[in-house]
Write a protein that holds these residues in place. Structure first.
Motif, short mmCIF file in Angstrom:
data_model
loop_
_atom_site.label_atom_id
_atom_site.label_comp_id
_atom_site.label_asym_id
_atom_site.label_seq_id
_atom_site.Cartn_x
_atom_site.Cartn_y
_atom_site.Cartn_z
N TYR A 120 0.97 -1.32 0.79
CA TYR A 120 0.04 0.47 -0.04
C TYR A 120 0.81 1.34 0.18
O TYR A 120 0.41 2.44 -0.90
N GLY A 121 2.08 1.27 0.13
CA GLY A 121 2.91 2.20 0.39
C GLY A 121 3.78 2.68 -0.58
O GLY A 121 3.61 3.47 -1.09
N ARG A 122 3.86 1.73 -1.33
CA ARG A 122 4.38 1.89 -2.55
C ARG A 122 4.22 1.23 -3.80
O ARG A 122 3.83 0.92 -5.29
N GLY A 123 2.24 0.05 -3.38
CA GLY A 123 2.08 -0.12 -4.88
C GLY A 123 2.53 -1.42 -5.32
O GLY A 123 2.05 -1.13 -6.40
N TRP A 124 3.00 -1.91 -4.46
CA TRP A 124 3.48 -3.23 -5.06
C TRP A 124 2.36 -3.98 -5.55
O TRP A 124 1.49 -4.10 -5.18
N HIS A 125 2.82 -5.02 -7.07
CA HIS A 125 1.69 -5.40 -7.06
C HIS A 125 2.65 -7.24 -6.81
O HIS A 125 3.62 -7.53 -6.83
N VAL A 126 1.63 -8.18 -6.73
CA VAL A 126 1.92 -10.19 -6.89
C VAL A 126 3.01 -10.20 -8.21
O VAL A 126 4.01 -11.03 -8.02
N ASN A 127 2.92 -9.47 -9.38
CA ASN A 127 3.64 -9.78 -10.06
C ASN A 127 5.02 -9.02 -9.97
O ASN A 127 6.10 -9.34 -10.63
#
Length: 239
Positions: free
Chosen positions: A204-211
């Motif tokens: 949520y802090g840096r917009g991380w995604h599963v891929n």
């Protein structure tokens, strides 16, 4: 000049090869192929063809629930009976996580994993490590590290996420993650117990995604804490 061989004169073996290539690309094309002639229809009925059939996730889900697709449900049943690993995996996931059926289908899940299906191995490893059982956690960790060594973790998560996201929200049964489910048990470990905060910062802090792979936690010196992070991710794949 020799005459070219007509399609009706091709051997059953050749038709089977054609059907295999076709069904690996599109089930609809396989149906069209089977309408060409009797030999093509017979080749398309081989168990091996059903084992290789490639069916989009959305199609498999819709065929299984719609009363209008009895013929396609029969096709899915033949795929499962023939041992189509992808179809079996999706079917078992659909049985495993809706409603109160958390552990239904685990026997089939273990069978599919034993045949080398990576996404199934990932799911089994996560479910094992979510148990409050030292032996189960150890086996799950061993499988997890094998997938990590083969650089297969990201694709496994994407495949699993694709199936879960295709299920209706109100049917999902989210796995439980409590303190006793965590893998790291060392009170001397400096990162123990911090994985939840790291997960929320990364996602949520840096917009991380599963891929994005491991989400930036592979630097952790404790592999058990890394696995705890992955367990948190696994549970949140249901969001």
């Amino acid at each position: 000049m020799e005459h070219l061989t007509g399609t009706a004169n091709l051997s059953h073996y050749i038709w089977t090869l054609i059907a295999t290539r076709t069904t690996a690309q599109s089930v609809r094309d396989l149906c069209s192929l089977r309408m060409l002639c009797t030999v093509a229809r017979n080749a398309g009925d081989e168990d091996f063809i059903y084992r290789c059939a490639s069916i989009p996730i959305s199609d498999q889900w819709w065929w299984s629930v719609s009363p209008m697709h009895q013929g396609r449900r029969n096709f899915l049943a033949q795929c499962r009976q023939s041992g189509n690993l992808e179809v079996l995996f999706r079917s078992v996931v659909s049985d495993l996580f809706p409603g109160g059926c958390r552990f239904a289908g685990m026997k089939t899940m273990h069978v599919v994993a034993a045949h080398g299906h990576s996404a199934t191995q990932y799911t089994v490893s996560m479910m094992r490590m979510l148990r409050d059982d030292a032996e189960a956690k150890s086996k799950g960790l061993e499988t997890f590290r094998g997938l990590e060594a083969a650089s297969a973790l990201t694709i496994c998560k994407l495949v699993f996420c694709g199936i879960i996201q295709g299920m209706w929200t109100h049917l999902r049964h989210v796995p439980l993650l409590n303190t006793e489910n965590l893998v790291c048990s060392s009170h001397a470990c400096p990162s123990r117990g911090n994985m939840g905060a790291i997960y929320h910062h990364q996602r949520y802090g840096r917009g991380w995604h599963v891929n994005d792979g491991d989400g930036g936690v592979s630097y952790l010196p404790c592999v058990h804490c890394w696995v705890d992070y992955e367990l948190i991710l696994f549970v949140h794949l249901f969001d």
